[in-house]
Motif scaffolding. Structure first.
Motif, PDB file in Angstrom:
ATOM      1  N   TYR A  73      -0.352   7.842  -8.493  1.00 30.65           N
ATOM      2  CA  TYR A  73      -0.916   6.596  -8.057  1.00 30.65           C
ATOM      3  C   TYR A  73      -0.508   6.613  -6.215  1.00 30.65           C
ATOM      4  O   TYR A  73       0.458   6.514  -6.074  1.00 30.65           O
ATOM      5  CB  TYR A  73      -0.556   5.461  -8.561  1.00 30.65           C
ATOM      6  N   ASN A  75      -0.608   5.172  -3.023  1.00 31.27           N
ATOM      7  CA  ASN A  75      -0.787   3.775  -2.407  1.00 31.27           C
ATOM      8  C   ASN A  75      -1.164   3.735  -0.983  1.00 31.27           C
ATOM      9  O   ASN A  75      -0.232   3.985  -0.041  1.00 31.27           O
ATOM     10  CB  ASN A  75       0.676   3.100  -2.454  1.00 31.27           C
ATOM     11  N   ARG A  77      -5.069   3.209   1.686  1.00 30.70           N
ATOM     12  CA  ARG A  77      -6.633   3.523   1.752  1.00 30.70           C
ATOM     13  C   ARG A  77      -6.800   4.258   3.202  1.00 30.70           C
ATOM     14  O   ARG A  77      -8.152   4.462   3.345  1.00 30.70           O
ATOM     15  CB  ARG A  77      -7.232   2.241   2.104  1.00 30.70           C
ATOM     16  N   CYS A 332      -8.440  -7.360  -8.377  1.00 26.62           N
ATOM     17  CA  CYS A 332      -9.538  -6.481  -8.231  1.00 26.62           C
ATOM     18  C   CYS A 332     -10.654  -6.913  -9.523  1.00 26.62           C
ATOM     19  O   CYS A 332     -11.900  -6.669  -9.449  1.00 26.62           O
ATOM     20  CB  CYS A 332      -9.614  -5.201  -7.978  1.00 26.62           C
ATOM     21  N   CYS A 349     -10.988  -0.385 -10.883  1.00 24.88           N
ATOM     22  CA  CYS A 349     -10.113  -1.310 -11.165  1.00 24.88           C
ATOM     23  C   CYS A 349      -9.579  -1.567 -12.378  1.00 24.88           C
ATOM     24  O   CYS A 349      -8.363  -1.572 -12.741  1.00 24.88           O
ATOM     25  CB  CYS A 349     -10.836  -2.879 -10.994  1.00 24.88           C
ATOM     26  N   ARG A 358      -3.808   1.701 -11.374  1.00 30.57           N
ATOM     27  CA  ARG A 358      -4.554   1.459 -10.172  1.00 30.57           C
ATOM     28  C   ARG A 358      -5.537   2.420  -9.802  1.00 30.57           C
ATOM     29  O   ARG A 358      -5.171   3.597  -9.991  1.00 30.57           O
ATOM     30  CB  ARG A 358      -3.506   1.226  -9.062  1.00 30.57           C
ATOM     31  N   ASP A 359      -6.347   2.352  -9.020  1.00 35.93           N
ATOM     32  CA  ASP A 359      -7.347   2.849  -8.380  1.00 35.93           C
ATOM     33  C   ASP A 359      -6.663   3.836  -7.383  1.00 35.93           C
ATOM     34  O   ASP A 359      -5.753   3.475  -6.554  1.00 35.93           O
ATOM     35  CB  ASP A 359      -8.638   2.392  -8.001  1.00 35.93           C
ATOM     36  N   GLN A 362      -5.849   2.315  -3.921  1.00 35.58           N
ATOM     37  CA  GLN A 362      -5.568   0.775  -3.841  1.00 35.58           C
ATOM     38  C   GLN A 362      -4.099   0.289  -3.284  1.00 35.58           C
ATOM     39  O   GLN A 362      -3.100   0.709  -3.771  1.00 35.58           O
ATOM     40  CB  GLN A 362      -5.599   0.429  -5.272  1.00 35.58           C
ATOM     41  N   ASN A 363      -4.380  -0.583  -2.319  1.00 31.85           N
ATOM     42  CA  ASN A 363      -3.022  -0.779  -1.551  1.00 31.85           C
ATOM     43  C   ASN A 363      -2.759  -2.367  -1.756  1.00 31.85           C
ATOM     44  O   ASN A 363      -2.205  -2.858  -0.672  1.00 31.85           O
ATOM     45  CB  ASN A 363      -2.850  -0.305  -0.211  1.00 31.85           C
ATOM     46  N   LEU A 520     -10.397   4.101  -2.524  1.00 29.82           N
ATOM     47  CA  LEU A 520     -11.054   3.046  -2.637  1.00 29.82           C
ATOM     48  C   LEU A 520     -11.554   2.684  -1.461  1.00 29.82           C
ATOM     49  O   LEU A 520     -12.660   1.829  -1.469  1.00 29.82           O
ATOM     50  CB  LEU A 520      -9.950   1.946  -2.987  1.00 29.82           C
TER      51      LEU A 520
END
Length: 569
Positions: A73, A75, A77, A332, A349, A358-359, A362-363, A520
């Motif tokens: 994942y 974190n 954008r 989300c 989401c 999480r996408d 996504q932060n 995202l």
């Protein structure tokens, strides 16, 4: 999140916890057990330190790579402003690779000498006492380490770095071209093979990877050479022939029993010998890391037989999917789908069946979901097998952290051969893809027994495994050439869960898969083609300037610059 775990420097600690026995080496634990004194350490203690630091290094770099290719994942954008990949947060990887810094900039007072520093310290005694296999293990580790540094950072110090025997060491080492470091790694591996095959006065007291199987070490050396040739094939006209020559020789990792991996233990204190991802997430406050929606969605939709081993679901539904949205736990779930996700048909989401992740990019802040989100399962982290129990985790659950850090796997070699075959004819990759898939699935399924509490009636049946393989085969046969490359990339990435180093290299080398969930953020900036130099390096070295940005491409990455290159931002 990057977990910082204690470096273990003694046979008494590591071998007892991880391998079972060691009677001849003692450590005065009234001294700091996290710091080896280079002038007092025996060759065996230094080799122990090198081996454990290597596992640490691979874990950290594997997480960095995995985050960038959606098997972890990410974190952030904006690609040029990712917190975990900032210069300050890359100091740890750098210091573990090179020389450490006596804990001055390492979290929690962690102290390391560094892989290359320990290797230089080991060399005189190893040469003097004809400890050829001590030397050979360190040469393999050095080769893998310097190649990985090049793959992630580009040009890095090498020829002027860690001048342990020099009366006047170079305090501000210049960087070497990445291509020359690759050549040095190949030379190291050739020498390592000869040293593994030499007669020795004494064997290493501990081989934490192969337990003294020197034939397997030779296979690992040849496999790393295959990886090096594959990575530089865009700039080396002879790379494919060199790769194929090793395949023809047959002396490489081609069975999972030969996999190069580090085995973690279950001890949780003094030292914490558990798999780092287990120790981070099986805590009194629940999970700490999010898992990637792209990967979970891909595997869930495909009925991938590895999914119950990779991920443990603490709940059976995600708000906004089978149950009402919940602003507190997953904000989300009340937000509109971004237009670029709608246009591309990407999941957003939430996922069905309790796969709470999480996408990419996504932060948002961290809600109270430590006992709700999906967490690392029994492979490779030694966690819980997902038998649909749908309950919150507890410290010590599952395999207690007795997982592995995968480094070079037989399944990866099959996917490497698929890539080589597909350069000439995309259709010719199928048998290699299916072989790699079969080895990966079988390896992952073997981890189910680590969780003594698991109801393995939920494990996939032989028929389900066959059906999944047949589905992959049918999709590959029916796809156009680009679709075939997508399938190779997806299956390779799924198999690399736990170490994203080779996935990050594959993506920059090929531009596949094109099926990635995008960031995202609609305009996240140019994709990261190499990492910024760590802060410690540029702040303390007058010979080096910071990189202008993370769009700088490593020497073997000759593809068009981002965003022209088909990168799914």
């Amino acid at each position: 999140m990057k977990r910082i775990f204690n470096k273990i420097g003694s046979c008494a600690v590591i071998a007892t916890l991880l391998l079972g026995s060691c009677e001849t080496v003692e450590l005065d634990i009234t001294e700091n057990p996290n710091q080896l004194s280079l002038d007092q350490s025996s060759p065996d203690l230094l080799l122990n330190s090198i081996q454990v630091d290597f596992a640490t290094f691979v874990e950290l770099m594997g997480q960095n790579g995995g985050d960038l290719v959606r098997i972890g994942y990410l974190n952030g954008r904006n690609y040029q402003n990712i917190a975990n990949l900032s210069p300050a947060n890359l100091n740890l990887e750098w210091n573990i690779a090179y020389q450490g810094d006596n804990g001055e900039s390492l979290p929690s007072g962690l102290e390391v000498n560094g892989i290359l520093a320990d290797i230089r310290a080991l060399a005189p005694a190893a040469v003097e006492n004809q400890l050829f296999r001590h030397t050979a293990i360190s040469q393999f580790i050095e080769a893998y380490t310097i190649v990985t540094l090049v793959d992630f950072f580009g040009d890095v110090p090498y020829s002027e770095a860690i001048q342990a025997s020099a009366e006047t060491p170079i305090l501000n080492p210049n960087v070497d071209p990445g291509a020359s470091i690759y050549d040095a790694a190949l030379a190291l591996l050739d020498t390592a093979i000869a040293n593994f095959q030499s007669d020795v006065v004494a064997e290493p007291q501990n081989d934490f990877y192969y337990g003294g199987n020197w034939d397997n070490w030779v296979k690992a050396c040849n496999t790393l050479k295959m990886k090096i040739y594959l990575q530089r094939r865009l700039v080396d006209s002879g790379a494919v022939a060199s790769f194929n020559a090793i395949v023809a020789g047959g002396d490489f990792i081609d069975d999972t029993s030969e996999d190069l991996q580090f085995q973690w233990g279950t001890n949780s204190i003094l030292p914490d010998a558990r798999h780092p991802r287990y120790a981070d997430n099986y805590t009194p406050s629940g999970g700490a890391d999010y898992l990637p929606n792209w990967l979970m969605n891909l595997m869930n939709n495909a009925d991938d037989p590895r999914i119950r081993y990779y991920f443990f679901r603490q709940v059976n539904a995600v708000p906004g999917e089978e149950i009402p949205p919940n602003e507190e736990t997953i904000a989300c779930s009340l937000e509109p789908v971004p237009q670029h996700y709608t246009d591309g048909g990407f999941t957003f989401c939430t996922l069905p069946n309790g796969y709470w992740g999480r996408d990419h990019g996504q932060n948002a802040g961290i809600p109270p979901d430590g006992f709700l989100r999906a967490i690392y399962g029994v492979y490779p982290s030694g966690g819980i097998f997902d038998d649909s129990r749908f309950e919150g985790l507890a410290v010590g659950d599952g395999g207690g952290g007795a997982g592995v850090t995968p480094i070079l796997l037989a399944s990866s070699v099959d996917f490497m051969q698929a890539e080589i075959a597909m350069l000439a004819d995309p259709a010719s990759g199928e048998p290699f893809i299916l072989a790699g898939l079969a080895k990966s699935v079988a390896k992952v399924q073997s981890f189910g027994s680590l969780d003594a509490s698991a109801d393995l009636s939920f494990a996939p049946t032989a028929g389900q495994v066959t059906n999944h393989s047949n589905d992959v085969s049918a999709a590959f046969t029916g796809a156009d050439d680009n679709g075939k490359w997508d399938i190779l990339a997806e299956q390779f990435l799924v198999s690399l869960f736990g170490n994203g180093i080779d996935g990050y290299n594959f993506y920059r080398r090929t531009g596949f898969p094109t099926t990635f969930q995008p960031n995202l953020e609609p305009q996240p900036g140019a994709y990261i083609r190499s990492l910024n130099y760590p802060a410690d390096f540029v702040n303390n070295n007058s010979s080096v300037d910071p990189k202008p940005n993370q769009e700088v491409q490593v020497f073997w990455d000759t593809n068009p610059s981002s965003p022209t290159f088909p990168i799914a931002n």
